[in-house]
Design a protein around this motif. Structure first.
Motif, short mmCIF file in Angstrom:
data_model
loop_
_atom_site.label_atom_id
_atom_site.label_comp_id
_atom_site.label_asym_id
_atom_site.label_seq_id
_atom_site.Cartn_x
_atom_site.Cartn_y
_atom_site.Cartn_z
N SER A 199 -53.59 26.52 -1.03
CA SER A 199 -52.14 26.68 -1.08
C SER A 199 -51.58 27.04 0.29
O SER A 199 -52.29 27.57 1.14
CB SER A 199 -51.76 27.77 -2.09
OG SER A 199 -52.34 29.00 -1.73
N TYR A 200 -50.33 26.72 0.44
CA TYR A 200 -49.54 27.12 1.59
C TYR A 200 -48.40 27.96 1.05
O TYR A 200 -47.75 27.57 0.08
CB TYR A 200 -49.02 25.90 2.35
CG TYR A 200 -50.09 25.21 3.15
CD1 TYR A 200 -50.31 25.55 4.47
CD2 TYR A 200 -50.89 24.23 2.59
CE1 TYR A 200 -51.30 24.93 5.22
CE2 TYR A 200 -51.88 23.60 3.32
CZ TYR A 200 -52.08 23.96 4.64
OH TYR A 200 -53.06 23.35 5.37
N ASP A 201 -48.15 29.11 1.66
CA ASP A 201 -47.21 30.07 1.09
C ASP A 201 -46.05 30.35 2.03
O ASP A 201 -46.00 31.36 2.70
CB ASP A 201 -47.96 31.37 0.77
CG ASP A 201 -47.08 32.37 0.04
OD1 ASP A 201 -46.11 31.94 -0.60
OD2 ASP A 201 -47.37 33.57 0.12
N THR A 202 -45.14 29.40 2.08
CA THR A 202 -43.87 29.62 2.76
C THR A 202 -42.77 29.13 1.81
O THR A 202 -43.05 28.32 0.92
CB THR A 202 -43.76 28.84 4.10
OG1 THR A 202 -43.84 27.45 3.82
CG2 THR A 202 -44.86 29.25 5.08
N PRO A 203 -41.55 29.58 1.99
CA PRO A 203 -40.47 29.14 1.08
C PRO A 203 -40.25 27.63 1.08
O PRO A 203 -39.76 27.07 0.11
CB PRO A 203 -39.24 29.86 1.62
CG PRO A 203 -39.76 31.02 2.38
CD PRO A 203 -41.09 30.59 2.94
N TYR A 204 -40.64 26.97 2.15
CA TYR A 204 -40.38 25.53 2.27
C TYR A 204 -41.64 24.68 2.13
O TYR A 204 -41.60 23.47 2.32
CB TYR A 204 -39.72 25.23 3.62
CG TYR A 204 -40.47 25.81 4.79
CD1 TYR A 204 -41.51 25.11 5.40
CD2 TYR A 204 -40.16 27.07 5.28
CE1 TYR A 204 -42.20 25.65 6.46
CE2 TYR A 204 -40.85 27.61 6.35
CZ TYR A 204 -41.88 26.90 6.93
OH TYR A 204 -42.57 27.44 7.98
N ALA A 205 -42.77 25.26 1.76
CA ALA A 205 -44.04 24.53 1.72
C ALA A 205 -43.99 23.33 0.78
O ALA A 205 -44.42 22.23 1.14
CB ALA A 205 -45.18 25.46 1.34
N VAL A 206 -43.47 23.51 -0.43
CA VAL A 206 -43.44 22.42 -1.40
C VAL A 206 -42.52 21.31 -0.93
O VAL A 206 -42.88 20.13 -0.96
CB VAL A 206 -43.01 22.93 -2.80
CG1 VAL A 206 -42.80 21.77 -3.76
CG2 VAL A 206 -44.04 23.89 -3.35
N ARG A 207 -41.34 21.67 -0.47
CA ARG A 207 -40.39 20.64 -0.02
C ARG A 207 -40.95 19.89 1.19
O ARG A 207 -40.85 18.66 1.28
CB ARG A 207 -39.05 21.28 0.32
CG ARG A 207 -38.03 20.26 0.77
CD ARG A 207 -36.81 20.23 -0.10
NE ARG A 207 -35.99 19.08 0.23
CZ ARG A 207 -34.78 19.18 0.75
NH1 ARG A 207 -34.23 20.36 0.98
NH2 ARG A 207 -34.09 18.09 1.02
N GLN A 208 -41.56 20.63 2.10
CA GLN A 208 -42.15 20.00 3.28
C GLN A 208 -43.25 19.02 2.85
O GLN A 208 -43.40 17.96 3.44
CB GLN A 208 -42.74 21.08 4.19
CG GLN A 208 -43.25 20.62 5.51
CD GLN A 208 -42.17 20.21 6.47
OE1 GLN A 208 -41.87 19.03 6.58
NE2 GLN A 208 -41.59 21.16 7.18
N HIS A 209 -43.99 19.35 1.82
CA HIS A 209 -45.06 18.49 1.32
C HIS A 209 -44.51 17.23 0.66
O HIS A 209 -45.06 16.14 0.84
CB HIS A 209 -45.92 19.26 0.32
CG HIS A 209 -47.14 18.52 -0.12
ND1 HIS A 209 -47.15 17.70 -1.23
CD2 HIS A 209 -48.39 18.47 0.41
CE1 HIS A 209 -48.36 17.18 -1.37
NE2 HIS A 209 -49.13 17.63 -0.39
N GLU A 210 -43.43 17.37 -0.08
CA GLU A 210 -42.93 16.27 -0.89
C GLU A 210 -41.89 15.39 -0.21
O GLU A 210 -41.68 14.25 -0.62
CB GLU A 210 -42.34 16.82 -2.20
CG GLU A 210 -43.36 17.53 -3.07
CD GLU A 210 -44.52 16.63 -3.49
OE1 GLU A 210 -44.29 15.44 -3.79
OE2 GLU A 210 -45.66 17.13 -3.51
#
Length: 117
Positions: A67-78
């Motif tokens: 996992s990556y734990d920053t507020p924008y990790a999921v958006r940055q990934h997708e």
């Protein structure tokens, strides 16, 4: 001709515990391998996202989570439309995981083989 007796002692619980420990080590090592591959393509601005990468293992299910734990990790990934520095990309975790399938299996298998020696 003399007849010899043999006794076979099978310590099944001990073997199962050793194999479980080996599988747990293998799952952790495989997760760390995928994290390392991911680190090569994770988007970098100030490196906060890259530094937040971690691996955890659930010993009960023998699964690992990367996992990556920053507020924008999921958006940055997708977000496929965002621009990244050369060599960096969206899907920074998915793509290395898919490409590392054979290595992940080999890492886990190697740990299990070591336990059976």
């Amino acid at each position: 001709m003399t007849q010899r007796g043999y006794t076979l002692r099978f310590n099944g619980d001990q073997v199962a515990a050793e194999l479980h420990g080996a599988a747990e080590r293998g799952v952790l090592m495989a997760g760390e391998y995928v994290l390392g591959e991911s680190q090569a393509v994770v988007p970098i601005d100030e490196a906060a996202l890259s530094r937040s990468g971690t691996v955890s293992v659930d010993p009960g299910t023998l699964t690992s989570a990367i996992s990556y734990d920053t507020p924008y990790a999921v958006r940055q990934h997708e977000e496929m439309t965002w621009r990244h520095a050369p060599g960096r990309q969206a899907k920074y975790l998915e793509q290395p995981l898919v490409q590392s399938r054979a290595q992940v299996q080999a890492i886990i298998a190697a740990q299990l083989r070591r336990a059976l020696r």
